[in-house]
Design a protein around this motif. Structure first.
Motif, PDB file in Angstrom:
ATOM      1  N   LYS A 137       0.843  -1.201   0.000  1.00 24.03           N
ATOM      2  CA  LYS A 137       0.000   0.000   0.000  1.00 24.03           C
ATOM      3  C   LYS A 137       0.880   1.253   0.000  1.00 24.03           C
ATOM      4  O   LYS A 137       0.573   2.231  -0.669  1.00 24.03           O
ATOM      5  CB  LYS A 137      -0.940  -0.010   1.197  1.00 24.03           C
ATOM      6  N   LEU A 138       1.956   1.216   0.774  1.00 27.11           N
ATOM      7  CA  LEU A 138       2.892   2.341   0.787  1.00 27.11           C
ATOM      8  C   LEU A 138       3.572   2.502  -0.573  1.00 27.11           C
ATOM      9  O   LEU A 138       3.725   3.623  -1.068  1.00 27.11           O
ATOM     10  CB  LEU A 138       3.942   2.135   1.889  1.00 27.11           C
ATOM     11  N   VAL A 139       3.942   1.397  -1.194  1.00 25.78           N
ATOM     12  CA  VAL A 139       4.558   1.450  -2.523  1.00 25.78           C
ATOM     13  C   VAL A 139       3.585   2.055  -3.521  1.00 25.78           C
ATOM     14  O   VAL A 139       3.950   2.930  -4.319  1.00 25.78           O
ATOM     15  CB  VAL A 139       5.006   0.039  -2.969  1.00 25.78           C
ATOM     16  N   GLU A 140       2.322   1.619  -3.478  1.00 25.65           N
ATOM     17  CA  GLU A 140       1.312   2.136  -4.408  1.00 25.65           C
ATOM     18  C   GLU A 140       1.089   3.629  -4.198  1.00 25.65           C
ATOM     19  O   GLU A 140       0.986   4.393  -5.156  1.00 25.65           O
ATOM     20  CB  GLU A 140      -0.005   1.380  -4.220  1.00 25.65           C
ATOM     21  N   ARG A 141       1.047   4.057  -2.937  1.00 25.06           N
ATOM     22  CA  ARG A 141       0.861   5.484  -2.647  1.00 25.06           C
ATOM     23  C   ARG A 141       2.036   6.304  -3.183  1.00 25.06           C
ATOM     24  O   ARG A 141       1.839   7.359  -3.789  1.00 25.06           O
ATOM     25  CB  ARG A 141       0.713   5.689  -1.135  1.00 25.06           C
ATOM     26  N   ASP A 142       3.266   5.825  -2.996  1.00 23.84           N
ATOM     27  CA  ASP A 142       4.445   6.537  -3.483  1.00 23.84           C
ATOM     28  C   ASP A 142       4.483   6.581  -5.015  1.00 23.84           C
ATOM     29  O   ASP A 142       4.870   7.592  -5.608  1.00 23.84           O
ATOM     30  CB  ASP A 142       5.717   5.902  -2.938  1.00 23.84           C
ATOM     31  N   VAL A 143       4.070   5.493  -5.656  1.00 26.79           N
ATOM     32  CA  VAL A 143       4.040   5.469  -7.121  1.00 26.79           C
ATOM     33  C   VAL A 143       3.010   6.467  -7.640  1.00 26.79           C
ATOM     34  O   VAL A 143       3.263   7.201  -8.605  1.00 26.79           O
ATOM     35  CB  VAL A 143       3.752   4.037  -7.634  1.00 26.79           C
ATOM     36  N   ASN A 144       1.851   6.526  -7.003  1.00 24.33           N
ATOM     37  CA  ASN A 144       0.829   7.492  -7.420  1.00 24.33           C
ATOM     38  C   ASN A 144       1.306   8.926  -7.222  1.00 24.33           C
ATOM     39  O   ASN A 144       1.034   9.797  -8.058  1.00 24.33           O
ATOM     40  CB  ASN A 144      -0.481   7.252  -6.668  1.00 24.33           C
ATOM     41  N   LYS A 145       2.012   9.175  -6.129  1.00 25.81           N
ATOM     42  CA  LYS A 145       2.555  10.512  -5.878  1.00 25.81           C
ATOM     43  C   LYS A 145       3.580  10.884  -6.954  1.00 25.81           C
ATOM     44  O   LYS A 145       3.586  12.004  -7.463  1.00 25.81           O
ATOM     45  CB  LYS A 145       3.218  10.558  -4.494  1.00 25.81           C
ATOM     46  N   ALA A 146       4.420   9.924  -7.334  1.00 25.10           N
ATOM     47  CA  ALA A 146       5.411  10.170  -8.385  1.00 25.10           C
ATOM     48  C   ALA A 146       4.723  10.429  -9.722  1.00 25.10           C
ATOM     49  O   ALA A 146       5.154  11.287 -10.491  1.00 25.10           O
ATOM     50  CB  ALA A 146       6.367   8.984  -8.491  1.00 25.10           C
ATOM     51  N   LYS A 147       3.641   9.699 -10.013  1.00 19.02           N
ATOM     52  CA  LYS A 147       2.894   9.923 -11.253  1.00 19.02           C
ATOM     53  C   LYS A 147       2.327  11.338 -11.293  1.00 19.02           C
ATOM     54  O   LYS A 147       2.367  12.000 -12.330  1.00 19.02           O
ATOM     55  CB  LYS A 147       1.744   8.917 -11.384  1.00 19.02           C
ATOM     56  N   GLN A 148       1.798  11.807 -10.173  1.00 21.99           N
ATOM     57  CA  GLN A 148       1.241  13.157 -10.115  1.00 21.99           C
ATOM     58  C   GLN A 148       2.324  14.201 -10.363  1.00 21.99           C
ATOM     59  O   GLN A 148       2.109  15.186 -11.072  1.00 21.99           O
ATOM     60  CB  GLN A 148       0.561  13.409  -8.766  1.00 21.99           C
ATOM     61  N   GLN A 149       3.493  14.003  -9.771  1.00 17.14           N
ATOM     62  CA  GLN A 149       4.587  14.947  -9.979  1.00 17.14           C
ATOM     63  C   GLN A 149       5.055  14.945 -11.432  1.00 17.14           C
ATOM     64  O   GLN A 149       5.356  16.002 -11.994  1.00 17.14           O
ATOM     65  CB  GLN A 149       5.756  14.615  -9.056  1.00 17.14           C
ATOM     66  N   LEU A 150       5.095  13.763 -12.059  1.00 16.89           N
ATOM     67  CA  LEU A 150       5.487  13.694 -13.459  1.00 16.89           C
ATOM     68  C   LEU A 150       4.467  14.389 -14.346  1.00 16.89           C
ATOM     69  O   LEU A 150       4.824  15.079 -15.294  1.00 16.89           O
ATOM     70  CB  LEU A 150       5.654  12.244 -13.897  1.00 16.89           C
ATOM     71  N   LYS A 151       3.194  14.228 -14.060  1.00 16.70           N
ATOM     72  CA  LYS A 151       2.156  14.911 -14.840  1.00 16.70           C
ATOM     73  C   LYS A 151       2.286  16.417 -14.684  1.00 16.70           C
ATOM     74  O   LYS A 151       2.139  17.165 -15.636  1.00 16.70           O
ATOM     75  CB  LYS A 151       0.761  14.457 -14.399  1.00 16.70           C
ATOM     76  N   PHE A 152       2.577  16.877 -13.468  1.00 14.01           N
ATOM     77  CA  PHE A 152       2.727  18.304 -13.209  1.00 14.01           C
ATOM     78  C   PHE A 152       3.905  18.879 -13.981  1.00 14.01           C
ATOM     79  O   PHE A 152       3.805  19.922 -14.609  1.00 14.01           O
ATOM     80  CB  PHE A 152       2.899  18.547 -11.704  1.00 14.01           C
TER      81      PHE A 152
END
Length: 147
Positions: free
Chosen positions: A90-105
């Motif tokens: 769950k922590l890995v998934e949360r960190d991956v989603n956060k990284a995806k958001q930063q890449l989109k930004f």
């Protein structure tokens, strides 16, 4: 009385090379294209040999890197299944989603800085001036990757 003294100018090679590095002659912006300096066969040979060497090295390093990364994942999976480590997915998934958001930004702006744009323009100008050398390099690179 018949002794003749010759005077010679001593050339200090260390000082000479400090003031005139060899790469300035080769890569200086004012040096012109390689088409003005070398014939077609020489350009193709230089480009092909350097391309082949680069492709061969890329192939070897790529295989080594792929083996290291794959082996690392394999060892992590074994350690996870045997209980040596526990992965909080769950922590890995949360960190991956956060990284995806930063890449989109960051990719939404999609504008190059002036420094990067000027370097890209320099590379494009060099490639246009030295088409034969670049073609030889590309062919040699592909042959080096294949060997």
């Amino acid at each position: 009385a018949g002794v003749k003294e010759d005077t010679f100018k001593v050339l200090d090679l260390t000082e000479y090379t400090k003031n005139r590095p060899w790469w300035r002659k080769v890569f200086a912006p004012s040096s012109g294209s390689s088409a003005e300096k070398y014939n077609v066969a020489t350009q193709l040979l230089i480009g092909g040999v350097t391309g082949w060497c680069t492709g061969f090295i890329f192939q070897k390093v790529g295989k080594l890197a792929a083996t290291a990364v794959g082996g690392g994942f394999f060892l992590l999976q074994i350690a996870n299944h045997t209980g040596y480590i526990k992965v909080d997915w769950k922590l890995v998934e949360r960190d991956v989603n956060k990284a995806k958001q930063q890449l989109k930004f960051h990719s939404s702006g999609n504008k190059m800085s002036p420094e990067v744009k000027s370097k890209v323009d320099e590379v494009i100008i060099f490639l246009k001036k030295n088409v034969i050398l670049t073609g030889g390099f590309a062919g040699g690179f592909l042959l080096g990757m294949a060997s």
